[in-house]
Design a protein around this motif. Structure first.
Motif, PDB file in Angstrom:
ATOM      1  N   SER A  41       0.808  -1.215   0.000  1.00  0.00           N
ATOM      2  CA  SER A  41       0.000   0.000   0.000  1.00  0.00           C
ATOM      3  C   SER A  41       0.845   1.270   0.000  1.00  0.00           C
ATOM      4  O   SER A  41       0.309   2.360   0.008  1.00  0.00           O
ATOM      5  CB  SER A  41      -0.947  -0.015   1.198  1.00  0.00           C
ATOM      6  N   ALA A  42       2.165   1.132  -0.005  1.00  0.00           N
ATOM      7  CA  ALA A  42       3.038   2.300  -0.128  1.00  0.00           C
ATOM      8  C   ALA A  42       3.746   2.247  -1.477  1.00  0.00           C
ATOM      9  O   ALA A  42       3.747   1.224  -2.154  1.00  0.00           O
ATOM     10  CB  ALA A  42       4.058   2.323   0.997  1.00  0.00           C
ATOM     11  N   GLU A  43       4.333   3.379  -1.837  1.00  0.00           N
ATOM     12  CA  GLU A  43       5.079   3.455  -3.096  1.00  0.00           C
ATOM     13  C   GLU A  43       6.568   3.342  -2.784  1.00  0.00           C
ATOM     14  O   GLU A  43       7.053   3.941  -1.825  1.00  0.00           O
ATOM     15  CB  GLU A  43       4.789   4.805  -3.738  1.00  0.00           C
ATOM     16  N   THR A  44       7.277   2.540  -3.565  1.00  0.00           N
ATOM     17  CA  THR A  44       8.711   2.380  -3.335  1.00  0.00           C
ATOM     18  C   THR A  44       9.472   3.558  -3.945  1.00  0.00           C
ATOM     19  O   THR A  44       9.331   3.849  -5.129  1.00  0.00           O
ATOM     20  CB  THR A  44       9.205   1.056  -3.933  1.00  0.00           C
ATOM     21  N   VAL A  45      10.279   4.227  -3.123  1.00  0.00           N
ATOM     22  CA  VAL A  45      11.097   5.349  -3.588  1.00  0.00           C
ATOM     23  C   VAL A  45      12.471   4.855  -4.013  1.00  0.00           C
ATOM     24  O   VAL A  45      13.034   5.311  -5.003  1.00  0.00           O
ATOM     25  CB  VAL A  45      11.235   6.411  -2.470  1.00  0.00           C
ATOM     26  N   ALA A  46      13.037   3.917  -3.234  1.00  0.00           N
ATOM     27  CA  ALA A  46      14.360   3.370  -3.561  1.00  0.00           C
ATOM     28  C   ALA A  46      14.455   1.954  -3.014  1.00  0.00           C
ATOM     29  O   ALA A  46      13.859   1.635  -1.985  1.00  0.00           O
ATOM     30  CB  ALA A  46      15.462   4.232  -2.956  1.00  0.00           C
ATOM     31  N   THR A  47      15.200   1.101  -3.714  1.00  0.00           N
ATOM     32  CA  THR A  47      15.410  -0.273  -3.270  1.00  0.00           C
ATOM     33  C   THR A  47      16.911  -0.540  -3.181  1.00  0.00           C
ATOM     34  O   THR A  47      17.728   0.313  -3.489  1.00  0.00           O
ATOM     35  CB  THR A  47      14.778  -1.291  -4.244  1.00  0.00           C
ATOM     36  N   GLY A  48      17.243  -1.781  -2.782  1.00  0.00           N
ATOM     37  CA  GLY A  48      18.649  -2.187  -2.775  1.00  0.00           C
ATOM     38  C   GLY A  48      19.457  -1.573  -1.641  1.00  0.00           C
ATOM     39  O   GLY A  48      20.681  -1.538  -1.699  1.00  0.00           O
ATOM     40  N   LEU A  49      18.784  -1.065  -0.598  1.00  0.00           N
ATOM     41  CA  LEU A  49      19.506  -0.469   0.523  1.00  0.00           C
ATOM     42  C   LEU A  49      20.018  -1.570   1.450  1.00  0.00           C
ATOM     43  O   LEU A  49      19.400  -2.623   1.583  1.00  0.00           O
ATOM     44  CB  LEU A  49      18.581   0.484   1.286  1.00  0.00           C
ATOM     45  N   GLY A  77      16.900  11.751  -7.728  1.00  0.00           N
ATOM     46  CA  GLY A  77      16.378  11.029  -8.882  1.00  0.00           C
ATOM     47  C   GLY A  77      16.118   9.562  -8.603  1.00  0.00           C
ATOM     48  O   GLY A  77      16.143   8.746  -9.517  1.00  0.00           O
ATOM     49  N   GLY A  78      15.892   9.207  -7.331  1.00  0.00           N
ATOM     50  CA  GLY A  78      15.522   7.837  -6.995  1.00  0.00           C
ATOM     51  C   GLY A  78      16.679   6.880  -6.854  1.00  0.00           C
ATOM     52  O   GLY A  78      16.486   5.727  -6.477  1.00  0.00           O
ATOM     53  N   GLU A  79      17.892   7.324  -7.159  1.00  0.00           N
ATOM     54  CA  GLU A  79      19.035   6.422  -7.069  1.00  0.00           C
ATOM     55  C   GLU A  79      19.892   6.782  -5.862  1.00  0.00           C
ATOM     56  O   GLU A  79      20.366   7.914  -5.753  1.00  0.00           O
ATOM     57  CB  GLU A  79      19.901   6.520  -8.341  1.00  0.00           C
ATOM     58  N   PRO A  80      20.147   5.806  -4.964  1.00  0.00           N
ATOM     59  CA  PRO A  80      21.032   6.088  -3.840  1.00  0.00           C
ATOM     60  C   PRO A  80      22.474   6.273  -4.319  1.00  0.00           C
ATOM     61  O   PRO A  80      22.946   5.530  -5.185  1.00  0.00           O
ATOM     62  CB  PRO A  80      20.924   4.838  -2.958  1.00  0.00           C
ATOM     63  N   ARG A  81      23.139   7.274  -3.786  1.00  0.00           N
ATOM     64  CA  ARG A  81      24.536   7.547  -4.153  1.00  0.00           C
ATOM     65  C   ARG A  81      25.322   7.843  -2.874  1.00  0.00           C
ATOM     66  O   ARG A  81      24.876   8.625  -2.032  1.00  0.00           O
ATOM     67  CB  ARG A  81      24.579   8.768  -5.085  1.00  0.00           C
ATOM     68  N   VAL A  82      26.494   7.226  -2.725  1.00  0.00           N
ATOM     69  CA  VAL A  82      27.303   7.388  -1.519  1.00  0.00           C
ATOM     70  C   VAL A  82      27.950   8.770  -1.526  1.00  0.00           C
ATOM     71  O   VAL A  82      28.633   9.130  -2.484  1.00  0.00           O
ATOM     72  CB  VAL A  82      28.389   6.298  -1.441  1.00  0.00           C
ATOM     73  N   ILE A  83      27.729   9.547  -0.454  1.00  0.00           N
ATOM     74  CA  ILE A  83      28.393  10.853  -0.364  1.00  0.00           C
ATOM     75  C   ILE A  83      29.645  10.778   0.500  1.00  0.00           C
ATOM     76  O   ILE A  83      30.455  11.713   0.491  1.00  0.00           O
ATOM     77  CB  ILE A  83      27.451  11.964   0.162  1.00  0.00           C
ATOM     78  N   GLY A  84      29.797   9.683   1.226  1.00  0.00           N
ATOM     79  CA  GLY A  84      30.990   9.524   2.047  1.00  0.00           C
ATOM     80  C   GLY A  84      30.797   8.417   3.062  1.00  0.00           C
ATOM     81  O   GLY A  84      29.686   7.923   3.250  1.00  0.00           O
ATOM     82  N   THR A  85      31.900   8.032   3.684  1.00  0.00           N
ATOM     83  CA  THR A  85      31.884   6.993   4.719  1.00  0.00           C
ATOM     84  C   THR A  85      32.411   7.616   6.005  1.00  0.00           C
ATOM     85  O   THR A  85      33.447   8.289   5.994  1.00  0.00           O
ATOM     86  CB  THR A  85      32.763   5.801   4.295  1.00  0.00           C
TER      87      THR A  85
END
Ligand SMILES: [Ca+2]
Length: 355
Positions: A41-49, A77-85
């Motif tokens: 019942s929810a919309e997926t914004v991002a997967t693969g986390l 834009g829906g894609e996870p991107r690493v900004i740092g560790t």
């Protein structure tokens, strides 16, 4: 959800094939979707986390912490991107890279290092889509950490102060000891100093007697709420008062003991395990791990269990965090890759609740 009652003889006689077909279609459409599927019942914004823990918004850009890798991700834009560790994160059990909070001074990050839990403030450089984590300034460290009961959430209150939840780190009696931050909620200035008006002179402790406090949020009238993992008996939702003693380990749940502040609601841990919370439009939203449900509690009447609602029940597996976007949407993080989820629940995802 539709509930089908067994029809009596007269009812059964009226159930034509067409009507039965409609009923069955309705049941299918509103049944809980298979866990991890795209049809909930929810919309997926991002997967693969991978073991996401906290969501925060930096000038509108969603940031997500990843507990075990120590990475902070931006979502554009829906894609996870690493900004740092985050340097020196030592994951283990419930510890690792935990809570995030944003502030005009930068990004605040709660994580486990070699010497315990610490809160650091990071500069974040660049533009959305190419953000990068800058230098760290440690504002408090050597907080108790452990594989279990490691606290981990931070948030800025309406008073501009930074609040942090600290677990008892497995030493339950420390929750009653005001000489250690274990089992407490802390209140700090944005620089990590002790505010002059804290309830205990010179101490960062704002409330104590907590086992493993988690999410913190404030209602529009300034009332502060906190969720808390209980032991075997009761998980809690508390209204936090300065200097309040919330009972652990002397009591768990609603005890009616004058020495302690009782929770406004309590749940069995297998139906709850409440982590992140968020308040929107007069409603407290609570993300539950074992309970696999987003539970709501009205701010106006938080002590009435019958006024709670259960959203996303069993649809996406374990739920770790909930946050309101700058646009007023509610987003929810799952937690199925944290070592306690079912493989059937799949990768972790970020969900958007329908408005
Ligand atoms: Ca309590």
């Amino acid at each position: 959800m539709t509930v089908l009652h067994a029809p009596g003889a007269r009812g059964a006689a009226r159930l034509t094939a067409a009507v039965l077909g409609t009923l069955l279609a309705g049941v299918t459409a509103c049944s809980p979707a298979t866990s991890g599927s795209d049809t909930g019942s929810a919309e997926t914004v991002a997967t693969g986390l991978d073991v996401p823990w906290s969501i925060a918004f930096l000038d509108g850009t969603p940031l997500i912490s990843a507990r075990d890798s120590g990475q902070i991700l931006e979502l554009t834009g829906g894609e996870p991107r690493v900004i740092g560790t985050v340097d020196g994160v030592e994951p283990g059990g419930e510890s690792g890279l935990l809570g995030l909070a944003t502030h005009r001074d930068g990004l605040y990050v709660y994580s486990t290092g070699a010497d315990g839990n610490r809160i650091q403030r990071f500069a974040v450089d660049g533009r959305p889509g190419s953000l990068s984590l800058g230098t760290a300034d440690t504002i408090i460290d050597r907080l108790p950490s452990a594989a279990y009961h490691s606290g981990g959430r931070i948030a800025f209150g309406p008073d501009g102060m930074l609040y942090a939840t600290v677990g008892d780190a497995g030493v339950s009696e420390d929750a009653q000891n005001l000489d250690t931050p274990a089992g407490s909620i802390l209140r700090l200035t944005p620089d990590g100093d002790v505010p002059a008006d804290n309830p205990f002179d010179g101490s960062p402790i704002y409330s104590y007697g907590h086992r493993n406090p988690q999410g913190i949020a404030w209602a529009a009238d300034g009332t502060m709420f906190a969720s808390e993992f209980g032991q075997d008996t009761w998980d809690e939702l508390n209204v936090i008062e300065p200097g309040g003693n919330y009972g652990w380990p002397e009591v768990e749940g609603i005890a009616g003991d004058d020495r302690f502040v009782d929770p406004v609601q309590q749940w069995r841990p297998d139906e709850a395990s409440p982590s992140g919370i968020e308040i929107a439009d007069g409603t407290i939203h609570i993300a539950n791990l074992r309970g696999e449900v987003l539970r709501t509690v009205p701010v106006a009447d938080p002590t009435d269990p019958s006024s709670s609602e259960e959203l996303l029940e069993g649809e996406y597996g374990r739920l770790r965090d909930v946050a309101r976007t700058p646009d007023g949407e509610l987003w929810v993080l799952t937690s199925n890759t944290d070592g306690r989820g079912s493989p059937a629940d799949g990768d972790d995802r970020l969900l958007r609740l329908p408005g």
